[in-house]
Design a protein around this motif. Structure first.
Motif, PDB file in Angstrom:
ATOM      1  N   VAL A 127       9.510  -6.974  -1.240  1.00 41.46           N
ATOM      2  CA  VAL A 127       8.740  -5.741  -1.355  1.00 41.46           C
ATOM      3  C   VAL A 127       7.854  -5.617  -0.129  1.00 41.46           C
ATOM      4  N   LEU A 128       7.815  -4.431   0.457  1.00 42.92           N
ATOM      5  CA  LEU A 128       6.978  -4.159   1.627  1.00 42.92           C
ATOM      6  C   LEU A 128       5.893  -3.181   1.221  1.00 42.92           C
ATOM      7  N   ALA A 129       4.641  -3.675   1.161  1.00 39.90           N
ATOM      8  CA  ALA A 129       3.522  -2.846   0.727  1.00 39.90           C
ATOM      9  C   ALA A 129       2.219  -3.416   1.277  1.00 39.90           C
ATOM     10  N   GLU A 130       1.339  -2.549   1.697  1.00 40.93           N
ATOM     11  CA  GLU A 130       0.013  -2.990   2.140  1.00 40.93           C
ATOM     12  C   GLU A 130      -0.880  -3.294   0.942  1.00 40.93           C
ATOM     13  N   ALA A 131      -0.687  -2.547  -0.131  1.00 42.33           N
ATOM     14  CA  ALA A 131      -1.503  -2.722  -1.337  1.00 42.33           C
ATOM     15  C   ALA A 131      -0.707  -2.174  -2.502  1.00 42.33           C
ATOM     16  N   PRO A 132      -0.982  -2.614  -3.693  1.00 37.80           N
ATOM     17  CA  PRO A 132      -1.921  -3.664  -4.099  1.00 37.80           C
ATOM     18  C   PRO A 132      -1.296  -5.044  -3.914  1.00 37.80           C
ATOM     19  N   LYS A 133      -2.087  -6.066  -4.170  1.00 37.62           N
ATOM     20  CA  LYS A 133      -1.571  -7.436  -4.145  1.00 37.62           C
ATOM     21  C   LYS A 133      -0.595  -7.590  -5.306  1.00 37.62           C
ATOM     22  N   LEU A 134       0.611  -8.058  -5.022  1.00 37.67           N
ATOM     23  CA  LEU A 134       1.629  -8.136  -6.059  1.00 37.67           C
ATOM     24  C   LEU A 134       1.796  -9.526  -6.671  1.00 37.67           C
ATOM     25  N   LEU A 135       1.286 -10.559  -6.003  1.00 39.09           N
ATOM     26  CA  LEU A 135       1.484 -11.919  -6.493  1.00 39.09           C
ATOM     27  C   LEU A 135       1.112 -12.095  -7.967  1.00 39.09           C
ATOM     28  N   ASN A 172       3.248  -4.758   6.028  1.00 37.52           N
ATOM     29  CA  ASN A 172       3.919  -4.307   7.244  1.00 37.52           C
ATOM     30  C   ASN A 172       2.971  -4.417   8.429  1.00 37.52           C
ATOM     31  N   GLU A 173       1.941  -5.280   8.262  1.00 35.22           N
ATOM     32  CA  GLU A 173       0.955  -5.532   9.313  1.00 35.22           C
ATOM     33  C   GLU A 173       0.344  -4.242   9.851  1.00 35.22           C
ATOM     34  N   LYS A 174       0.118  -3.294   8.942  1.00 31.02           N
ATOM     35  CA  LYS A 174      -0.514  -2.006   9.240  1.00 31.02           C
ATOM     36  C   LYS A 174       0.307  -1.128  10.182  1.00 31.02           C
ATOM     37  N   LEU A 175       1.603  -1.426  10.304  1.00 34.09           N
ATOM     38  CA  LEU A 175       2.479  -0.639  11.168  1.00 34.09           C
ATOM     39  C   LEU A 175       3.293   0.353  10.353  1.00 34.09           C
ATOM     40  N   GLY A 176       3.533   1.532  10.921  1.00 31.81           N
ATOM     41  CA  GLY A 176       4.404   2.518  10.309  1.00 31.81           C
ATOM     42  C   GLY A 176       3.855   3.104   9.025  1.00 31.81           C
ATOM     43  N   PHE A 177       4.742   3.844   8.300  1.00 30.26           N
ATOM     44  CA  PHE A 177       4.289   4.531   7.092  1.00 30.26           C
ATOM     45  C   PHE A 177       3.840   3.552   6.016  1.00 30.26           C
ATOM     46  N   ILE A 178       4.458   2.375   5.956  1.00 32.98           N
ATOM     47  CA  ILE A 178       4.026   1.376   4.977  1.00 32.98           C
ATOM     48  C   ILE A 178       2.645   0.854   5.367  1.00 32.98           C
ATOM     49  N   GLY A 179       2.451   0.581   6.635  1.00 32.85           N
ATOM     50  CA  GLY A 179       1.165   0.097   7.121  1.00 32.85           C
ATOM     51  C   GLY A 179       0.038   1.090   6.944  1.00 32.85           C
ATOM     52  N   ARG A 180       0.381   2.377   6.988  1.00 36.65           N
ATOM     53  CA  ARG A 180      -0.622   3.427   6.769  1.00 36.65           C
ATOM     54  C   ARG A 180      -0.820   3.717   5.280  1.00 36.65           C
ATOM     55  N   LYS A 181      -0.180   2.957   4.437  1.00 40.57           N
ATOM     56  CA  LYS A 181      -0.256   3.100   2.965  1.00 40.57           C
ATOM     57  C   LYS A 181       0.250   4.461   2.501  1.00 40.57           C
ATOM     58  N   GLU A 182       1.333   4.913   3.129  1.00 42.46           N
ATOM     59  CA  GLU A 182       1.954   6.183   2.742  1.00 42.46           C
ATOM     60  C   GLU A 182       3.121   5.972   1.795  1.00 42.46           C
TER      61      GLU A 182
END
Length: 160
Positions: A98-106, A134-144
């Motif tokens: 899963v690629l996500a900046e948030a929330p924490k999934l663990l 995604n280390e704040k890169l791209g649409f995932i990194g921007r939380k889009e």
């Protein structure tokens, strides 16, 4: 043996609940989609369908069909598992990223693995779910949005 890969991505929607791996997660947003937009289960289903050259979830559950509006993806996965069994196969193992900046999934991974293993009639040790940012890169990194990738190994079902 048959191997398939699946990928899914959905845009953030602050008006919907977040459902991942069949688990509703406390978050200030959900995902936009025709069904419940569960990117994990959608990637899993595409991987399993792809392993048997049975198309993808858009073929089996088209967004143009109102029967699948707000559908529970766990129910859709049950259907895919039945299709796999009809072809004489069962899940050997599954690996999901899963690629996500948030929330924490663990904190939710064990429940997700349990859900998927139960529907697929396999041991939890055959289902892996990992998450990364995604280390704040791209649409995932921007939380889009949130994305998921899955690889499924299908093996011939035991003859009983």
């Amino acid at each position: 043996m048959r191997i398939g890969i699946g990928y899914d991505v959905h845009q953030i929607d602050e008006s919907r609940p977040l459902v991942l791996g069949g688990v509703q997660i406390e978050a200030p947003f959900g995902l936009l989609g025709h069904s419940d937009a569960d990117v994990i289960l959608h990637a899993v289903m595409d991987a399993m369908l792809g392993a048997l050259a049975l198309g993808d979830i858009g073929v089996h559950f088209p967004p143009s069909d109102d029967r699948f509006k707000d559908a529970d993806s766990m129910k859709l996965l049950e259907h895919v598992v039945r299709l796999v069994a009809q072809e004489g196969y069962q899940l050997g193992n599954l690996d999901v990223m899963v690629l996500a900046e948030a929330p924490k999934l663990l904190p939710h991974v064990m429940a997700m693995r349990t859900n998927i293993a139960s529907v697929c009639h396999v041991d939890i040790g055959q289902v892996s779910i990992k998450a990364t940012t995604n280390e704040k890169l791209g649409f995932i990194g921007r939380k889009e949005g949130i994305a998921a990738q899955a690889v499924a190994l299908l093996v011939q079902a035991d003859k009983e």
